[in-house]
Motif scaffolding. Structure first.
Motif, PDB file in Angstrom:
ATOM      1  N   SER A 156      20.904  78.510 -43.849  1.00 42.85           N
ATOM      2  CA  SER A 156      20.516  79.619 -42.781  1.00 42.85           C
ATOM      3  C   SER A 156      20.410  80.797 -43.725  1.00 42.85           C
ATOM      4  CB  SER A 156      21.675  79.585 -41.621  1.00 42.85           C
ATOM      5  OG  SER A 156      23.173  79.634 -42.294  1.00 42.85           O
ATOM      6  N   GLN A 157      21.326  80.707 -44.973  1.00 40.58           N
ATOM      7  CA  GLN A 157      21.379  81.905 -45.619  1.00 40.58           C
ATOM      8  C   GLN A 157      20.137  82.081 -46.919  1.00 40.58           C
ATOM      9  OE1 GLN A 157      25.478  82.637 -47.359  1.00 40.58           O
ATOM     10  NE2 GLN A 157      26.307  82.073 -45.469  1.00 40.58           N
TER      11      GLN A 157
ATOM     12  N   ASP B 273       8.146  79.362 -44.683  1.00 41.84           N
ATOM     13  CA  ASP B 273       7.736  78.140 -43.909  1.00 41.84           C
ATOM     14  C   ASP B 273       8.891  76.811 -44.423  1.00 41.84           C
ATOM     15  OD1 ASP B 273       5.764  79.315 -42.803  1.00 41.84           O
ATOM     16  OD2 ASP B 273       4.066  78.608 -44.189  1.00 41.84           O
ATOM     17  N   ASP B 274       8.948  76.717 -45.884  1.00 45.18           N
ATOM     18  CA  ASP B 274      10.058  75.884 -46.140  1.00 45.18           C
ATOM     19  C   ASP B 274      11.393  75.955 -45.657  1.00 45.18           C
ATOM     20  OD1 ASP B 274       8.273  74.531 -47.911  1.00 45.18           O
ATOM     21  OD2 ASP B 274       8.709  76.130 -49.364  1.00 45.18           O
ATOM     22  N   ILE B 275      11.904  77.207 -45.598  1.00 46.71           N
ATOM     23  CA  ILE B 275      13.202  77.382 -44.824  1.00 46.71           C
ATOM     24  C   ILE B 275      13.070  77.174 -43.574  1.00 46.71           C
ATOM     25  CG2 ILE B 275      14.939  79.365 -44.157  1.00 46.71           C
ATOM     26  CD1 ILE B 275      13.937  80.822 -46.874  1.00 46.71           C
ATOM     27  N   ASP B 276      11.954  77.566 -42.653  1.00 51.37           N
ATOM     28  CA  ASP B 276      12.067  77.109 -40.966  1.00 51.37           C
ATOM     29  C   ASP B 276      11.998  75.499 -41.040  1.00 51.37           C
ATOM     30  OD1 ASP B 276      12.239  79.625 -40.587  1.00 51.37           O
ATOM     31  OD2 ASP B 276       9.919  79.918 -40.485  1.00 51.37           O
ATOM     32  N   ARG B 277      11.455  74.777 -41.988  1.00 49.13           N
ATOM     33  CA  ARG B 277      11.145  73.323 -41.789  1.00 49.13           C
ATOM     34  C   ARG B 277      12.596  72.764 -42.111  1.00 49.13           C
ATOM     35  NH1 ARG B 277      10.194  69.786 -45.997  1.00 49.13           N
ATOM     36  NH2 ARG B 277       9.727  71.753 -47.346  1.00 49.13           N
ATOM     37  N   LEU B 278      13.332  73.125 -43.091  1.00 54.45           N
ATOM     38  CA  LEU B 278      14.538  72.818 -43.579  1.00 54.45           C
ATOM     39  C   LEU B 278      15.711  72.990 -42.342  1.00 54.45           C
ATOM     40  CD1 LEU B 278      14.638  73.601 -47.361  1.00 54.45           C
ATOM     41  CD2 LEU B 278      14.284  71.255 -46.478  1.00 54.45           C
TER      42      LEU B 278
END
Length: 246
Positions: free
Chosen positions: A209-210, A239-244
């Motif tokens: 989240s950070q 996109d990578d952050i949203d996917r993770l």
């Protein structure tokens, strides 16, 4: 044309304006880098690049104009590759490109014998300053940990000693250049010997989240199975952050 630029008496029109603008742009970038969580707004980066291009048009000189574009394009391409592998910030590429457009050559007051592209001096001097910082600051930091050096890389001191002996006894010996080369080589040996310990020292554990776009992940010290399972890249995008997060 290249020979005329490098070995001729070519000077940059509007030199004072170019130098002042370069200082202002780098100062703005440094301010945001220090006080805005290393985040320089895209609008500022695009404006820097546009202003640099327009300055070249305003002080148009055919040979210098195309030379500055070629230098900026070539080194920006290299910078982009380093950016993609997480070794250089995206904003750094824009700032360097802007400076290269403004100052394709050294200003006349520097007194260079040849018209070497100004970016060479930027890379060399910034590399030396960074090397001194790494040697000084992180040497003390590593003393506070149980760092174990990889002594295999210490053998690189042998070819360095051979180089030093030959260079010192050559007719082209310069104490300034020798000091620069020595600092860069010794810092490289130090980094390779303590690479694993430095990676752990510099890394910070954060929840997903950070994470922010363009954050660089220390894959070397992360769980390999997790990296493969979730296809985690070294530099994360939105996109990578949203996917993770999912």
């Amino acid at each position: 044309m290249l020979e005329e630029i490098l070995f001729g008496q070519l000077t940059m029109p509007g030199e004072a304006v170019r130098v002042i603008l370069a200082f202002i742009m780098v100062g703005i970038a440094a301010y945001y880098d220090l006080f805005n969580k290393k985040n320089i707004p895209d609008q500022i980066l695009y404006s820097m690049l546009a202003i640099s291009f327009l300055v070249n048009l305003f002080f148009f000189q055919a040979e210098l104009f195309w030379f500055s574009l070629a230098i900026a394009a070539f080194f920006s391409a290299i910078g982009y590759l380093f950016y993609r592998i997480g070794q250089l910030g995206g904003a750094d590429v824009f700032v360097l490109a802007s400076v290269m457009l403004l100052l394709p050559l050294h200003p006349t007051f520097v007194g260079m014998t040849f018209n070497i592209p100004f970016v060479f001096s930027v890379i060399i001097f910034s590399g030396v300053v960074f090397a001194l910082y790494v040697l000084g600051f992180y040497s003390f930091k590593l003393m506070e940990t149980e760092a174990k050096p990889n002594l295999l890389y210490a053998l690189m001191v042998i070819p360095y000693a051979l180089f030093a002996y030959i260079y010192i006894n050559s007719f082209i010996f310069s104490p300034v250049y020798f000091a620069f080369i020595s600092i860069l080589l010794i810092a490289s040996i130090f980094f390779l010997m303590f690479k694993e310990s430095l990676n752990k020292l510099l890394a910070e554990e954060l929840p997903v989240s950070q994470l922010e776009p363009e954050d660089v992940l220390a894959l070397e010290i992360m769980n390999k199975d997790m990296i493969a399972r979730y296809k985690i890249p070294r530099m994360v995008s939105r996109d990578d952050i949203d996917r993770l997060k999912k």
